[in-house]
Every structure is written in structure tokens, then in C-alpha cells.
Scaffold this active site. Sequence first.
Site, mmCIF file in Angstrom:
data_model
loop_
_atom_site.group_PDB
_atom_site.id
_atom_site.type_symbol
_atom_site.label_atom_id
_atom_site.label_comp_id
_atom_site.label_asym_id
_atom_site.label_seq_id
_atom_site.Cartn_x
_atom_site.Cartn_y
_atom_site.Cartn_z
ATOM 1 N N GLU A 29 -21.967 -11.071 -19.293
ATOM 2 C CA GLU A 29 -23.372 -11.445 -19.457
ATOM 3 C C GLU A 29 -24.203 -10.335 -20.094
ATOM 4 O O GLU A 29 -25.247 -10.618 -20.695
ATOM 5 C CB GLU A 29 -23.961 -11.878 -18.106
ATOM 6 C CG GLU A 29 -23.376 -13.207 -17.631
ATOM 7 C CD GLU A 29 -23.771 -13.600 -16.227
ATOM 8 O OE1 GLU A 29 -23.974 -14.799 -15.979
ATOM 9 O OE2 GLU A 29 -23.865 -12.723 -15.345
ATOM 10 N N GLY A 88 -24.428 -23.153 -13.435
ATOM 11 C CA GLY A 88 -23.891 -24.503 -13.329
ATOM 12 C C GLY A 88 -25.044 -25.494 -13.372
ATOM 13 O O GLY A 88 -26.069 -25.297 -12.718
ATOM 14 N N MET A 129 -25.576 -17.648 -8.570
ATOM 15 C CA MET A 129 -25.263 -16.816 -7.402
ATOM 16 C C MET A 129 -26.108 -15.550 -7.268
ATOM 17 O O MET A 129 -25.807 -14.707 -6.419
ATOM 18 C CB MET A 129 -23.760 -16.451 -7.427
ATOM 19 C CG MET A 129 -22.849 -17.672 -7.454
ATOM 20 S SD MET A 129 -21.077 -17.298 -7.564
ATOM 21 C CE MET A 129 -20.791 -16.588 -5.937
ATOM 22 N N GLU A 130 -27.171 -15.410 -8.084
ATOM 23 C CA GLU A 130 -27.952 -14.157 -8.039
ATOM 24 C C GLU A 130 -29.471 -14.304 -8.139
ATOM 25 O O GLU A 130 -30.207 -13.397 -7.716
ATOM 26 C CB GLU A 130 -27.506 -13.203 -9.185
ATOM 27 C CG GLU A 130 -26.069 -12.738 -9.112
ATOM 28 C CD GLU A 130 -25.081 -13.729 -9.745
ATOM 29 O OE1 GLU A 130 -25.545 -14.627 -10.492
ATOM 30 O OE2 GLU A 130 -23.869 -13.625 -9.489
ATOM 31 N N ASP A 177 -21.243 -24.791 -17.152
ATOM 32 C CA ASP A 177 -20.427 -25.818 -16.482
ATOM 33 C C ASP A 177 -21.358 -26.727 -15.694
ATOM 34 O O ASP A 177 -22.565 -26.484 -15.641
ATOM 35 C CB ASP A 177 -19.403 -25.161 -15.544
ATOM 36 C CG ASP A 177 -20.077 -24.334 -14.462
ATOM 37 O OD1 ASP A 177 -20.242 -23.112 -14.682
ATOM 38 O OD2 ASP A 177 -20.505 -24.889 -13.436
HETATM 39 C C1 3QA Z 1 -19.419 -17.057 -11.258
HETATM 40 C C2 3QA Z 1 -20.547 -16.244 -11.857
HETATM 41 C C3 3QA Z 1 -21.543 -15.785 -10.820
HETATM 42 O O1 3QA Z 1 -22.108 -14.569 -11.182
HETATM 43 C C4 3QA Z 1 -22.584 -16.881 -10.841
HETATM 44 C C5 3QA Z 1 -21.338 -17.102 -12.791
HETATM 45 C C6 3QA Z 1 -22.102 -20.534 -13.417
HETATM 46 N N1 3QA Z 1 -21.543 -21.667 -12.899
HETATM 47 C C7 3QA Z 1 -21.681 -21.618 -11.541
HETATM 48 C C8 3QA Z 1 -21.287 -22.494 -10.505
HETATM 49 N N2 3QA Z 1 -21.566 -22.150 -9.235
HETATM 50 C C9 3QA Z 1 -22.196 -20.981 -8.968
HETATM 51 N N3 3QA Z 1 -22.591 -20.098 -9.909
HETATM 52 C C10 3QA Z 1 -22.334 -20.419 -11.214
HETATM 53 N N4 3QA Z 1 -22.648 -17.228 -12.232
HETATM 54 C C11 3QA Z 1 -18.465 -16.185 -10.604
HETATM 55 S S1 3QA Z 1 -16.920 -16.864 -10.274
HETATM 56 C C12 3QA Z 1 -15.918 -16.493 -11.625
HETATM 57 C C13 3QA Z 1 -15.399 -15.093 -11.589
HETATM 58 O O2 3QA Z 1 -14.369 -14.897 -12.487
HETATM 59 C C14 3QA Z 1 -23.370 -18.468 -12.546
HETATM 60 C C15 3QA Z 1 -22.595 -19.756 -12.406
HETATM 61 N N5 3QA Z 1 -20.669 -23.665 -10.757
HETATM 62 C C16 3QA Z 1 -13.825 -13.632 -12.304
HETATM 63 C C17 3QA Z 1 -12.461 -13.577 -12.888
HETATM 64 O O3 3QA Z 1 -11.513 -13.586 -11.850
#
Ligand code: 3QA
Length: 228
Positions: free
Chosen positions: A12, A78, A172-173, A196
Site C-alpha cells: 500500500e 473489501g 482492518m485499520e 475484493d
Molecule cells: C488484509 C489487509 C488488511 O490490512 C486490511 C487488507 C481488503 N479486503 C478486506 C477484507 N476484509 C478485511 N480487510 C480487507 N486490508 C490482510 S490479510 C492478507 C495478508 O496477506 C483491507 C481489506 N475482505 C499476507 C500474505 O500472507
Amino acid sequence: MKIAILGAMQEEIEPLLSYMEEAKAVSYANNVYYECKYRGKDVVIAYSKIGKVFSALTATLLIEKFGCEALLFSGVAGAIHEDLKVGDLIIADGLCQHDLDITAFGHPYGFVPEGDVCIVSDVKLRDIAKEVAKEKGIVLKEGVIATGDQFVACSDRKNWVKDTFNAHALEMEGASVAVVCNALNVPFFILRAISDSADDDAGFDFDAFLESSAKISADFIMHMVEKI
Ligand code: 3QA
């Protein structure tokens, strides 16, 4: 004005760093902060790591240690609202914590005593975003963003968050950053590009679109920095 730009994941902030004319890396509290110059402005960029605790820590340090006077979050989310498709931009008018639950004591979801269910983001920064969107012909959605310490990949959970908080997107933040900035009186802005739809395909879609959506969000943030 010194501006903080925060992401959660390295992916990001990478597109943000590529715009910077100077970047000095400072290590602190198990993280790296990039003190940058962009068109004469002081900008501090960091990625917090995933979730509410890390993002609250990083937001606090950007303000209290690095002296940032405004905070912009750039990242992916998401989608909850049906109108939001991969690559679309949404700005948070309010942020809530969908996983905060002391309902056993008669309180609403997302509420703890002396707190608020929803924290409102800075109106002036949102107005700047709308100005940029208008100038560039970019469609910008606005709505509640719900935050929780879970990657949601389940339509039932997503629909519950929608019905409970009237949220348009989830991540998540955002809400933890909002709590910190609100407490410290620092104007903040949360921008997310959809990666997504928080459903059964979310894991797959996230991997496919993280990079492209992170860039869409970062490009928009850089247009905003020019106007702050
Ligand atoms: C997801 C990231 C976290 O910082 C929150 C992306 C996008 N789609 C989401 C969803 N539910 C919750 N949050 C989000 N961000 C971290 S998990 C993947 C880690 O991969 C936003 C977000 N559906 C690491 C590689 O192993």
C-alpha cells in the site's frame, strides 16, 4: 504542514514512495518511517502492519514522535455496497469497529463507555478529495467504513456488518486510526480502493487486485497532497 501518509501493508505504501523526491528511512518501535519531501512539502510515510493495534501504534507515533499535523490513510478494502467494484474509490465519512462487542451489558455493537460507535473524519480533507475527484473526473463514493481484526471472506459476516453499521466497505485499520487522530485532535482522512467483495472469493480477489487497487488509492492521495 507536515503530512502523514499511512498504509497497512508494504504494497500500500510502495506506490507512494515512488513519488517522493527524497526519502530518509528512520527505524523506530519495530517499524520504518520514511521522512520524505514532495514538492516542497514534508511528508512522513509508513506502513503499520495489519490490524487495529499496529495501526493505532503507528498513527500515534506519526503524530507524537514525527510531528505530523494531518494524517491520510491510503489502502485497499473489501466492498460491502453492491455499487462498489474492484478498483473503485471510497472515502470514509465515519468509521466504526465491527468486532467491538460488549452487547452483553446492553450496549450497541461497536460501543464502549466514553467512546463513540462512529468517528467522523475531517470534513475539509474530504472536501479536498471531492475537488480532486471533480477535476480528474474520478468517481468517489463516500460512506461508513467498518474496521475489525479479521479478513472478512464470508457473505454472512459481511451482511451482518452492513445491517449493523450501515457500512459501505470494510477493512482492518481505519477506525483505530480514527480513534487516535480524534483523541489527539489531528485531522484525518481514510481512502480505500476496493480489492475484493469480502465474500467467498475475497482471498483470491485480494491477491489478484491488491497491487493495482493500492496504486489507484496512492495516486489519488498524491493529488490531494498537492492541495493541502
Ligand atoms: C488484509 C489487509 C488488511 O490490512 C486490511 C487488507 C481488503 N479486503 C478486506 C477484507 N476484509 C478485511 N480487510 C480487507 N486490508 C490482510 S490479510 C492478507 C495478508 O496477506 C483491507 C481489506 N475482505 C499476507 C500474505 O500472507
